[in-house]
Design a protein around this motif. Structure first.
Motif, PDB file in Angstrom:
ATOM      1  N   ILE A  20      -6.071  -4.489   0.472  1.00 37.97           N
ATOM      2  CA  ILE A  20      -4.628  -4.449   0.728  1.00 37.97           C
ATOM      3  C   ILE A  20      -3.866  -4.117  -0.555  1.00 37.97           C
ATOM      4  O   ILE A  20      -2.931  -3.306  -0.553  1.00 37.97           O
ATOM      5  N   LYS A  21      -4.259  -4.736  -1.648  1.00 39.24           N
ATOM      6  CA  LYS A  21      -3.605  -4.468  -2.936  1.00 39.24           C
ATOM      7  C   LYS A  21      -3.734  -2.990  -3.301  1.00 39.24           C
ATOM      8  O   LYS A  21      -2.758  -2.352  -3.711  1.00 39.24           O
ATOM      9  N   ALA A  22      -4.916  -2.428  -3.137  1.00 42.18           N
ATOM     10  CA  ALA A  22      -5.129  -1.020  -3.454  1.00 42.18           C
ATOM     11  C   ALA A  22      -4.288  -0.114  -2.550  1.00 42.18           C
ATOM     12  O   ALA A  22      -3.699   0.875  -3.016  1.00 42.18           O
ATOM     13  N   LEU A  23      -4.189  -0.438  -1.263  1.00 46.11           N
ATOM     14  CA  LEU A  23      -3.351   0.358  -0.361  1.00 46.11           C
ATOM     15  C   LEU A  23      -1.891   0.300  -0.804  1.00 46.11           C
ATOM     16  O   LEU A  23      -1.204   1.327  -0.833  1.00 46.11           O
ATOM     17  N   ASN A  24      -1.419  -0.892  -1.168  1.00 44.15           N
ATOM     18  CA  ASN A  24      -0.030  -1.028  -1.617  1.00 44.15           C
ATOM     19  C   ASN A  24       0.238  -0.209  -2.868  1.00 44.15           C
ATOM     20  O   ASN A  24       1.343   0.293  -3.058  1.00 44.15           O
ATOM     21  N   GLU A  25      -0.762  -0.084  -3.721  1.00 42.05           N
ATOM     22  CA  GLU A  25      -0.619   0.681  -4.968  1.00 42.05           C
ATOM     23  C   GLU A  25      -0.942   2.168  -4.780  1.00 42.05           C
ATOM     24  O   GLU A  25      -0.925   2.926  -5.750  1.00 42.05           O
ATOM     25  N   GLU A  26      -1.252   2.554  -3.535  1.00 43.73           N
ATOM     26  CA  GLU A  26      -1.660   3.917  -3.200  1.00 43.73           C
ATOM     27  C   GLU A  26      -2.870   4.362  -4.021  1.00 43.73           C
ATOM     28  O   GLU A  26      -3.030   5.539  -4.338  1.00 43.73           O
ATOM     29  N   ASP A  27      -3.738   3.400  -4.324  1.00 41.55           N
ATOM     30  CA  ASP A  27      -5.008   3.683  -4.996  1.00 41.55           C
ATOM     31  C   ASP A  27      -6.062   3.786  -3.891  1.00 41.55           C
ATOM     32  O   ASP A  27      -6.816   2.846  -3.632  1.00 41.55           O
ATOM     33  N   PHE A  28      -6.085   4.929  -3.226  1.00 39.20           N
ATOM     34  CA  PHE A  28      -6.936   5.100  -2.057  1.00 39.20           C
ATOM     35  C   PHE A  28      -8.418   5.122  -2.412  1.00 39.20           C
ATOM     36  O   PHE A  28      -9.253   4.754  -1.603  1.00 39.20           O
ATOM     37  N   GLU A  29      -8.735   5.498  -3.631  1.00 40.43           N
ATOM     38  CA  GLU A  29     -10.132   5.464  -4.071  1.00 40.43           C
ATOM     39  C   GLU A  29     -10.621   4.019  -4.160  1.00 40.43           C
ATOM     40  O   GLU A  29     -11.715   3.698  -3.688  1.00 40.43           O
ATOM     41  N   ALA A  30      -9.802   3.139  -4.731  1.00 41.58           N
ATOM     42  CA  ALA A  30     -10.171   1.718  -4.815  1.00 41.58           C
ATOM     43  C   ALA A  30     -10.238   1.105  -3.421  1.00 41.58           C
ATOM     44  O   ALA A  30     -11.149   0.328  -3.118  1.00 41.58           O
ATOM     45  N   ALA A  31      -9.268   1.444  -2.567  1.00 49.81           N
ATOM     46  CA  ALA A  31      -9.282   0.916  -1.200  1.00 49.81           C
ATOM     47  C   ALA A  31     -10.529   1.390  -0.467  1.00 49.81           C
ATOM     48  O   ALA A  31     -11.198   0.605   0.218  1.00 49.81           O
ATOM     49  N   ARG A  32     -10.874   2.659  -0.651  1.00 54.23           N
ATOM     50  CA  ARG A  32     -12.053   3.228   0.011  1.00 54.23           C
ATOM     51  C   ARG A  32     -13.331   2.522  -0.413  1.00 54.23           C
ATOM     52  O   ARG A  32     -14.250   2.348   0.390  1.00 54.23           O
ATOM     53  N   SER A  33     -13.381   2.046  -1.662  1.00 57.29           N
ATOM     54  CA  SER A  33     -14.579   1.355  -2.146  1.00 57.29           C
ATOM     55  C   SER A  33     -14.776   0.003  -1.461  1.00 57.29           C
ATOM     56  O   SER A  33     -15.869  -0.565  -1.514  1.00 57.29           O
ATOM     57  N   CYS A  34     -13.749  -0.494  -0.790  1.00 57.62           N
ATOM     58  CA  CYS A  34     -13.829  -1.769  -0.068  1.00 57.62           C
ATOM     59  C   CYS A  34     -14.246  -1.589   1.390  1.00 57.62           C
ATOM     60  O   CYS A  34     -14.455  -2.564   2.102  1.00 57.62           O
TER      61      CYS A  34
END
Length: 116
Positions: A20-34
């Motif tokens: 959720i934190k990565a999505l909020n920061e628009e860090d889609f690469e980090a979100a994708r790693s989850c």
């Protein structure tokens, strides 16, 4: 942000909150790693099969999540949040299931009437 006080580090709780934190920061690469490759998303307005389909939509929509409460039970995490959808904010509930440290399913419910 409210979290489960006794959730161990590296727990499903941590995975989902990092997502959720990565999505909020628009860090889609980090979100994708989850997320697992075979991520299954089921929502009020449709479903997506596979992480690629899900993240294609997320990159376009750029939703923002304001977490109100988090509940966890083993590999399941439930979050109450306001989702900022651009022209409106909707109170929602998301149920995330984690397998081997990756989110493999997400179910989101909300009242869609403000969007229709």
């Amino acid at each position: 942000m409210a979290t489960e006080a006794n959730a161990p580090l590296g727990s499903a709780n941590d995975v989902v909150l990092s997502f959720i934190k990565a999505l909020n920061e628009e860090d889609f690469e980090a979100a994708r790693s989850c997320a697992a490759d075979d991520l299954k998303f089921i929502g009020v307005l449709g479903q997506r099969d596979g992480a690629e389909a899900y993240f294609t939509d997320m990159q376009r929509m750029k939703l923002k999540y304001d977490i109100k409460r988090v509940f966890s039970d083993g590999d399941d995490v439930c979050i109450f949040y306001d989702i900022d959808m651009g022209r409106t904010t909707i109170f929602s509930c998301g149920w995330y299931h984690v397998v081997d440290g990756k989110i493999n399913s997400i179910r989101v419910i909300f009242d869609p009437r403000p969007l229709l």
